[in-house]
Scaffold this active site. Structure first.
Site, PDB file in Angstrom:
ATOM      1  N   ARG A  23      95.941  25.982  72.689  1.00  0.00           N
ATOM      2  CA  ARG A  23      95.306  26.995  73.595  1.00  0.00           C
ATOM      3  C   ARG A  23      95.811  27.074  74.899  1.00  0.00           C
ATOM      4  O   ARG A  23      96.009  27.794  75.710  1.00  0.00           O
ATOM      5  CB  ARG A  23      93.754  26.682  73.604  1.00  0.00           C
ATOM      6  N   TYR A  33      89.218  54.118  80.548  1.00  0.00           N
ATOM      7  CA  TYR A  33      89.288  53.829  79.155  1.00  0.00           C
ATOM      8  C   TYR A  33      87.986  53.326  79.003  1.00  0.00           C
ATOM      9  O   TYR A  33      87.268  52.768  79.592  1.00  0.00           O
ATOM     10  CB  TYR A  33      90.378  52.849  78.876  1.00  0.00           C
ATOM     11  N   ASP A  70      96.226  49.374  84.981  1.00  0.00           N
ATOM     12  CA  ASP A  70      96.232  49.298  83.411  1.00  0.00           C
ATOM     13  C   ASP A  70      97.639  50.163  83.053  1.00  0.00           C
ATOM     14  O   ASP A  70      97.544  51.341  83.071  1.00  0.00           O
ATOM     15  CB  ASP A  70      94.876  50.149  82.894  1.00  0.00           C
ATOM     16  N   LYS A 110      99.115  48.275  71.780  1.00  0.00           N
ATOM     17  CA  LYS A 110      99.423  49.835  71.773  1.00  0.00           C
ATOM     18  C   LYS A 110     100.958  49.792  71.647  1.00  0.00           C
ATOM     19  O   LYS A 110     101.578  49.266  70.817  1.00  0.00           O
ATOM     20  CB  LYS A 110      99.107  50.368  72.825  1.00  0.00           C
TER      21      LYS A 110
HETATM   22  C1  PLP Z   1      94.233  52.116  78.207  1.00  0.00           C
HETATM   23  C2  PLP Z   1      93.617  50.882  77.387  1.00  0.00           C
HETATM   24  N1  PLP Z   1      93.198  49.752  78.041  1.00  0.00           N
HETATM   25  C3  PLP Z   1      92.694  48.727  77.554  1.00  0.00           C
HETATM   26  C4  PLP Z   1      92.600  48.730  76.170  1.00  0.00           C
HETATM   27  C5  PLP Z   1      91.886  47.831  75.436  1.00  0.00           C
HETATM   28  O1  PLP Z   1      92.631  46.892  74.585  1.00  0.00           O
HETATM   29  P1  PLP Z   1      92.211  46.112  73.098  1.00  0.00           P
HETATM   30  O2  PLP Z   1      91.918  47.346  72.193  1.00  0.00           O
HETATM   31  O3  PLP Z   1      93.573  45.604  72.759  1.00  0.00           O
HETATM   32  O4  PLP Z   1      91.434  45.140  73.620  1.00  0.00           O
HETATM   33  C6  PLP Z   1      92.756  49.751  75.411  1.00  0.00           C
HETATM   34  C7  PLP Z   1      92.470  50.171  73.945  1.00  0.00           C
HETATM   35  O5  PLP Z   1      92.482  51.249  73.560  1.00  0.00           O
HETATM   36  C8  PLP Z   1      93.266  51.091  76.099  1.00  0.00           C
HETATM   37  O6  PLP Z   1      93.608  52.524  75.531  1.00  0.00           O
END
Ligand code: PLP
Length: 386
Positions: free
Chosen positions: A54, A106, A178, A203
């Protein structure tokens, strides 16, 4: 003998070699998936950098080195999901602090701030970061963090990172970007002045719809220590196999992104000429309000495209069931093309909030299939929509 990447190497070279010299004991050219949870020590507290998985793991180390290098940083911290990575950054705040989030963030980011961190004393305001003066108007003495997403999910709006960073830093606050939609291949938030770049590596970094993960890259060593402390203290770490999958995905990030961008352009051209489409949202379009900023801070405009169905929500819901190659599914950023209805799917949690999305909106994650096939698939579906 091969020794891995060096600082001046290009993006594609670092994607393949950074943090991944051939294995010292066997010469394996792919970092082994280190499944051990614990590591032998020579004497109490004397070990080779690993004690317990961890806290640190060799496969995770390889991933952290590689993606940090791609983000132009020395400090990368991998997490079990994008939201776990976001959570770690939000936990650097103290009760009473205030965070500014984008008014089209998001949905999961909004939920994490408004439904989790607010209960623990974090104040927040949703702001249209594209509006001049909006940041200053929402600013409070307690504001410690500005959360930027650019391009945003799902409306693909663009925020000027340099401008936000210079304003926030003048008032002693940090800026997080982000970078999930752009990836470090298209945009480097730390070089633009941000304090942290955060990813859902589920993604484009992973790129194959087969791993959930998150990542934080930072430049400041103190912030890096804080995030690394939280990674261990909270324990939301990715498994060694998941780290291997993201690392494998990252090796082809540059070539995939080039194709995602090229295919998105073809799709946008077709959508613009179709009667069933009221408006196309894509930062590569000269009439997109963020086009000039995107052209300045991004290498290309990405593989995400959104549009408003001319027939409203009913038409949007009908359309998303009519494509053959674009699969109706959540998520994005992988090799296969996806289509979805944000208001009822990925952004349903924002219903009734300032972040609610237009119900006629359709979001496409344009994959790397043959571009002509994707255009034909969508055009055929649009031709038959109610
Ligand atoms: C722009 C963006 N940030 C963060 C996230 C969150 O990521 P995760 O689904 O891997 O927790 C997403 C998920 O769709 C996203 O599209």
């Amino acid at each position: 003998m091969s020794t891995g990447a060096e600082a001046g190497d290009g993006f594609e070279t670092r994607a393949i070699h950074a943090g991944q010299p051939p294995d010292a004991s066997t010469g394996a050219i792919v970092p082994p998936i280190s499944l051990a949870t614990t590591f032998a020590q020579h004497a109490v507290g004397r070990h080779r950098g690993y004690e317990y998985s961890r806290s640190a793991n060799p496969t995770r180390d390889a991933l952290e080195h590689c993606v940090a290098s791609l983000e132009g940083s020395h400090h990368g911290v991998a997490f079990a999901s994008g939201l776990a990575a976001e959570d770690a950054l939000l936990r650097t705040l103290d009760p009473g602090d205030h965070v500014i989030i984008p008014s089209d963030a998001y949905g999961g980011t909004f939920r994490l701030v408004a439904r989790v961190h607010e209960r623990h004393g974090i104040g927040w305001t949703a702001v249209d970061l594209r509006e001049p003066g909006a940041l200053a108007a929402a600013w409070r003495d307690e504001t410690r963090l500005v959360w930027v997403e650019t391009p945003t999910n799902p409306t693909l709006s663009i925020v000027d990172v340099e401008q936000v960073a210079s304003f926030a830093h003048g008032l002693d606050a940090r800026v997080v970007v982000d970078n999930t939609f752009a990836t470090p291949f298209l945009q480097q938030p730390l070089a633009l002045g941000a304090d942290a770049s955060v990813h859902s590596s589920t993604k484009y970094l992973g790129g194959h719809s087969d791993v959930v993960g998150g990542f934080v890259a930072v430049s400041d060593p103190d912030l890096a220590d804080e995030v690394r402390f939280l990674q261990n203290a909270m324990g939301a770490v990715p498994s060694p196999f998941d780290c291997y999958l993201v690392l494998r995905g990252v090796k082809t990030l540059a070539v995939r992104m080039e194709r995602h961008c090229a295919n998105a352009r073809l799709v946008v051209d077709m959508l613009r000429g179709h009667d069933a489409v009221a408006r196309v949202l894509y930062p590569g379009l000269a009439d997109h309000p963020g086009h000039d900023v995107a052209a300045r801070q991004m290498r290309d405009f990405g593989g995400m495209v959104s549009f408003l169905a001319a027939g409203g929500e009913e038409a949007a819901l009908d359309l998303v069931t009519r494509t053959r190659l674009f699969t109706l599914a959540e998520s994005l950023g992988a090799v296969e093309s996806l289509i979805e209805h944000p208001a009822r799917m990925t952004h349903a949690s924002a219903a009734g909030s300032p972040l609610e999305v237009d119900r006629a909106l359709v979001r496409l994650s344009v994959g790397i299939e043959s571009g002509g096939d994707l255009v034909a698939d969508l055009a055929r579906a649009l031709d038959t929509v109610v």
